[in-house]
Design a protein around this motif. Structure first.
Motif, PDB file in Angstrom:
ATOM      1  N   ALA A   1       2.241  -2.726  -7.381  1.00  0.00           N
ATOM      2  CA  ALA A   1       2.510  -3.018  -5.969  1.00  0.00           C
ATOM      3  C   ALA A   1       2.449  -4.502  -5.662  1.00  0.00           C
ATOM      4  O   ALA A   1       3.010  -4.950  -4.662  1.00  0.00           O
ATOM      5  CB  ALA A   1       1.529  -2.257  -5.085  1.00  0.00           C
ATOM      6  N   ASP A   2       1.742  -5.273  -6.500  1.00  0.00           N
ATOM      7  CA  ASP A   2       1.628  -6.711  -6.244  1.00  0.00           C
ATOM      8  C   ASP A   2       2.697  -7.528  -6.954  1.00  0.00           C
ATOM      9  O   ASP A   2       2.620  -8.752  -7.008  1.00  0.00           O
ATOM     10  CB  ASP A   2       0.242  -7.210  -6.653  1.00  0.00           C
ATOM     11  N   ASP A   3       3.705  -6.862  -7.485  1.00  0.00           N
ATOM     12  CA  ASP A   3       4.795  -7.523  -8.204  1.00  0.00           C
ATOM     13  C   ASP A   3       6.041  -7.513  -7.334  1.00  0.00           C
ATOM     14  O   ASP A   3       6.496  -6.447  -6.901  1.00  0.00           O
ATOM     15  CB  ASP A   3       5.050  -6.784  -9.517  1.00  0.00           C
ATOM     16  N   ALA A   4       6.600  -8.677  -7.070  1.00  0.00           N
ATOM     17  CA  ALA A   4       7.787  -8.765  -6.218  1.00  0.00           C
ATOM     18  C   ALA A   4       8.972  -8.024  -6.809  1.00  0.00           C
ATOM     19  O   ALA A   4       9.884  -7.619  -6.080  1.00  0.00           O
ATOM     20  CB  ALA A   4       8.147 -10.228  -5.978  1.00  0.00           C
TER      21      ALA A   4
ATOM     22  N   ALA B   1       0.803  -1.217   0.000  1.00  0.00           N
ATOM     23  CA  ALA B   1       0.000   0.000   0.000  1.00  0.00           C
ATOM     24  C   ALA B   1       0.840   1.274   0.000  1.00  0.00           C
ATOM     25  O   ALA B   1       0.313   2.364  -0.260  1.00  0.00           O
ATOM     26  CB  ALA B   1      -0.936   0.010   1.208  1.00  0.00           C
ATOM     27  N   ARG B   2       2.154   1.141   0.246  1.00  0.00           N
ATOM     28  CA  ARG B   2       2.979   2.334   0.401  1.00  0.00           C
ATOM     29  C   ARG B   2       4.163   2.374  -0.564  1.00  0.00           C
ATOM     30  O   ARG B   2       4.981   3.291  -0.500  1.00  0.00           O
ATOM     31  CB  ARG B   2       3.473   2.437   1.847  1.00  0.00           C
ATOM     32  N   LEU B   3       4.272   1.409  -1.441  1.00  0.00           N
ATOM     33  CA  LEU B   3       5.376   1.414  -2.389  1.00  0.00           C
ATOM     34  C   LEU B   3       5.171   2.512  -3.434  1.00  0.00           C
ATOM     35  O   LEU B   3       4.049   2.725  -3.905  1.00  0.00           O
ATOM     36  CB  LEU B   3       5.481   0.060  -3.086  1.00  0.00           C
TER      37      LEU B   3
ATOM     38  N   ILE C   1      11.877   4.295   5.533  1.00  0.00           N
ATOM     39  CA  ILE C   1      11.718   3.834   4.154  1.00  0.00           C
ATOM     40  C   ILE C   1      10.528   4.470   3.450  1.00  0.00           C
ATOM     41  O   ILE C   1      10.491   4.514   2.218  1.00  0.00           O
ATOM     42  CB  ILE C   1      11.652   2.292   4.085  1.00  0.00           C
ATOM     43  N   TYR C   2       9.551   4.988   4.219  1.00  0.00           N
ATOM     44  CA  TYR C   2       8.405   5.662   3.614  1.00  0.00           C
ATOM     45  C   TYR C   2       8.407   7.156   3.903  1.00  0.00           C
ATOM     46  O   TYR C   2       7.352   7.804   3.909  1.00  0.00           O
ATOM     47  CB  TYR C   2       7.099   5.027   4.101  1.00  0.00           C
ATOM     48  N   ALA C   3       9.592   7.715   4.101  1.00  0.00           N
ATOM     49  CA  ALA C   3       9.685   9.160   4.332  1.00  0.00           C
ATOM     50  C   ALA C   3       9.266   9.945   3.094  1.00  0.00           C
ATOM     51  O   ALA C   3       8.857  11.102   3.189  1.00  0.00           O
ATOM     52  CB  ALA C   3      11.104   9.541   4.733  1.00  0.00           C
ATOM     53  N   GLY C   4       9.379   9.337   1.921  1.00  0.00           N
ATOM     54  CA  GLY C   4       8.927   9.955   0.683  1.00  0.00           C
ATOM     55  C   GLY C   4       8.261   8.911  -0.191  1.00  0.00           C
ATOM     56  O   GLY C   4       8.555   7.723  -0.065  1.00  0.00           O
TER      57      GLY C   4
END
Length: 277
Positions: free
Chosen positions: A36-39, A27-29, A248-251
């Protein structure tokens, strides 16, 4: 080198007690990396985070669950993520594992040999024999869950128990057992949440020399300064302050890796300021 020697060297090299959690939440990539569902998106994300923070950390900690959610491709992404991390930086697999007999032997072979992680988190509920396949690996480390950061941790971990004539909370009895395992095997660390600084101080007093992995700073509400001052060892180190979401989700845009680097620098410097005070 033992894990503790490698950890100390990494901390001194980076001037840091920061451990970055590599926990890819679909949800945050960042959307520009791919679906997002791709490794493969996970791997691209992790590569950028690692490349932007390797000089700022003492360790990395991927959480197994985030990768298993992608199925076999997620496991491959985890293995490749491990390969991307420079060999001089310790990597802890957060698997919270613990099982009996040959099952634990198989887990140890998978996580330490096949996947080449330097350390693993374990739960001690089944006792020493369930952890011996991990503890006996002299070049690796085992971080034992003592007092976890979640609100429900007290349901069991705070229960008063009587052992060897002493009555105290279960988490302190676990810390005492881990201290003895350290004397026997030399490979023990502890996990104590930043959301419980008083308990962290108690555990540090009980185990003055063991490394402590500390989740719960930031998004979970743990106070950084209080945590650092409660958990430092007599030499002014001995902590791995884990941060995942806050770094890792700072941006979320194309500059997400640069934002992660800025957040890591800020947190590393705040930790060091707390050490000095």
């Amino acid at each position: 080198m033992s894990f503790r020697e490698r950890l100390r060297a990494a901390s001194e090299r980076s001037g840091s007690l920061l451990c970055v959690g590599l926990d890819p939440d679909p949800a945050r990539l960042p959307t520009h990396l791919g679906p997002a569902d791709d490794a493969r998106t996970v791997l691209a994300f992790n590569r950028a985070i690692i490349e932007s923070t390797t000089d700022l950390v003492c360790a990395y900690k991927p959480n197994l669950g985030f990768y298993l959610a992608y199925g076999p491709a997620g496991v491959e992404a985890l293995i490749e993520t491990r390969r991307l991390i420079p060999p001089e930086i310790p990597v802890i697999l957060d698997a919270k594992v613990g099982d009996l007999g040959n099952t634990s032997v198989a887990y140890a072979r998978a996580y330490f040999d096949a996947w080449n992680f330097d350390a693993v988190t374990v739960h001690p509920y089944m006792g020493e024999d369930s952890l011996e396949p991990f503890l006996s690996r002299s070049d690796r480390a085992v971080f034992v869950l003592v007092k976890t950061s979640n609100p429900g941790s007290g349901d069991l971990q705070d229960l008063p128990v009587t052992d060897e004539g002493t009555t105290e909370p279960l988490y302190l009895r676990v810390a005492e057992r881990a201290r003895r395992w350290q004397g026997r095997y030399g490979t023990c660390g502890l996990v104590v949440g930043a959301t419980y600084p008083r308990q962290l101080a108690e555990v540090r007093e009980r185990c003055p020399d063991l490394p402590i992995l500390v989740p719960g700073v930031g998004a979970q509400g743990g106070d950084l300064t209080t945590t650092v001052q409660a958990g430092l060892d007599p030499a002014g180190g001995g902590l791995l302050i884990n941060a995942a979401r806050g770094v890792i989700y700072a941006g979320t845009g194309p500059d997400f890796a640069q934002a992660a680097r800025r957040a890591a620098i800020e947190l590393r410097d705040a930790i060091n300021q707390a050490r000095q005070s």
